[in-house]
Scaffold this motif. Sequence first.
Motif, short mmCIF file in Angstrom:
data_model
loop_
_atom_site.label_atom_id
_atom_site.label_comp_id
_atom_site.label_asym_id
_atom_site.label_seq_id
_atom_site.Cartn_x
_atom_site.Cartn_y
_atom_site.Cartn_z
N SER A 184 1.23 -1.25 -0.11
CA SER A 184 -0.27 0.47 -0.13
C SER A 184 0.79 1.17 -0.08
N ARG A 185 1.89 1.80 0.98
CA ARG A 185 3.07 2.34 0.76
C ARG A 185 4.41 2.28 0.95
N ILE A 186 5.09 2.86 0.69
CA ILE A 186 6.09 2.70 0.72
C ILE A 186 6.99 3.63 1.91
N VAL A 187 7.05 4.27 2.62
CA VAL A 187 8.16 5.01 3.27
C VAL A 187 9.81 4.83 3.76
N PRO A 188 10.35 6.36 4.49
CA PRO A 188 11.37 6.18 4.36
C PRO A 188 11.49 5.76 6.13
N SER A 189 12.98 4.87 6.91
CA SER A 189 12.75 4.48 7.48
C SER A 189 13.54 5.67 8.78
N GLY A 190 13.74 6.74 7.90
CA GLY A 190 15.30 7.18 8.96
C GLY A 190 16.26 7.01 8.96
N GLN A 191 16.70 5.41 8.54
CA GLN A 191 17.71 4.79 9.44
C GLN A 191 18.50 5.00 7.08
N GLY A 192 18.00 5.33 6.28
CA GLY A 192 18.92 4.53 5.43
C GLY A 192 17.97 3.50 4.80
N THR A 193 17.27 3.56 5.06
CA THR A 193 16.25 1.97 4.20
C THR A 193 14.35 2.59 4.39
N LEU A 194 13.95 1.88 3.23
CA LEU A 194 12.57 2.28 2.85
C LEU A 194 11.60 0.44 3.92
N LEU A 195 10.60 1.50 4.08
CA LEU A 195 9.70 0.47 4.55
C LEU A 195 8.66 0.05 4.20
N VAL A 196 8.28 -1.01 3.79
CA VAL A 196 7.26 -1.16 2.98
C VAL A 196 6.25 -2.15 3.11
N HIS A 197 4.96 -1.60 3.57
CA HIS A 197 3.51 -1.50 4.67
C HIS A 197 2.91 -2.62 3.23
N ASP A 198 2.05 -2.92 3.66
CA ASP A 198 1.27 -4.05 3.50
C ASP A 198 -0.01 -3.70 4.15
N ARG A 199 -1.34 -4.28 3.22
CA ARG A 199 -2.93 -3.86 3.76
C ARG A 199 -3.04 -4.72 4.77
N GLU A 200 -1.98 -5.66 4.58
CA GLU A 200 -2.56 -6.86 5.36
C GLU A 200 -1.99 -6.63 6.53
N GLY A 201 -1.38 -5.68 6.89
CA GLY A 201 -0.70 -5.21 8.06
C GLY A 201 0.65 -5.47 8.70
N GLY A 202 1.22 -6.27 7.37
CA GLY A 202 2.80 -5.97 7.35
C GLY A 202 3.75 -5.28 7.30
N CYS A 203 5.26 -5.40 7.60
CA CYS A 203 6.32 -4.30 7.15
C CYS A 203 7.23 -4.86 6.78
#
Length: 379
Positions: A184-203
């Motif tokens: 559903s969305r991708i956001v920077p973690s603030g630590q040089g990585t990306l967080l990949v969120h899904d609609r099933e509640g996973g990250c």
Amino acid sequence: MAGRTGSRDEVIIVGGGIVGCSIAWHLSCRGRRSRILERSEPGGLATHAAAGILGPMNETDRPGPFLDLMRKSLSLYPAFVEALAEETGLSPDFSASGILAVAPRPEDRAALLARFAWQQALDPSLVFCEAAEARSLEPALTGEFDSAIYYPDEGHVYAPRLIKALLGSLSRRRIPLEQGITVSRIVPSGQGTLLVHDREGGCREAEKVVLAAGALLSDIEIPGTRIPVSPVSGQILAVRSPGSFYRRVVFYPPHGYFVPKLDGTVVIGATEETIGTRTRVTPAGLMEFLAPLSSLAPGLLELPLHHTWSGLRPKSPDALPILGPHPECPGLFIAGGHYRNGILLAPVTGEILADWIEEGASRLSRPFLPDRFLKTGDR
């Protein structure tokens, strides 16, 4: 919400169609691990619906970078499918049997000759055929038509078998493919990585993420400018031929084609409809590409109907692919907007994205970078 999962150095690829799988395969060839996240069935929206035509010269009306990209990808195909078949024992039914583009009427001849002039300057193997010569190349053309261009080095592949071979290879290489994951969305973690969120509640967390989500790519929320890709629906059908009478792919106006497969199936298509993410098959849609065959190749209309289907093509605003890093989000890469040419461009897309991820650059992708969709003042 579940805690973060994933290995930081593992590339996350969002989308398990032909493009996403090709990227994972090319990364694996360079020793890089990846993980594919797929919302439903791998290749379900576009790959399994594709006719599998490998015909660069019929996908553009001018020379330039796009044609160069398609021709480069076509040149990669023999080694690509050979490697997959050798590793898995599964044949993608690749055939370089040639393609014919037909001018039905005498008044269509001038446009075909003009096309032939600039195309033969790029590829001297092309042949301008009168009707009789074209019929000798494709006996299905029993009707009346004026002339044709023959492209001897082009051809087709059976898309469902191609992705089956790719998936088999990725499985052997232990590249994970998680199904039922709707990113559903991708956001920077603030630590040089990306967080990949899904609609099933996973990250999931990764340093590099590739968006290869086909016609649904624009549904994913990302930092900065969202990449504009819209779905274009296409109807298609297949008939069964009792033998090997049909030999070559044939394009005919206004936007029809038929593709004889090695198993005796002949694929005929296709419509283009902007109806959102709906897929449908209608009598009116099928008639768009069946009606011209009554005067060109009427025998095809007498063959038993095998099945009908529709799929979604991912189209960018300029109808060109989008390949490379997102300039507003470090670590995020785009592989989308392949429109009618996802199957054709799969090998070169895999190479380009692997180049970007492993080497930080790719000369081939320069005209197709995502930054062309940013506002002029932001570039």
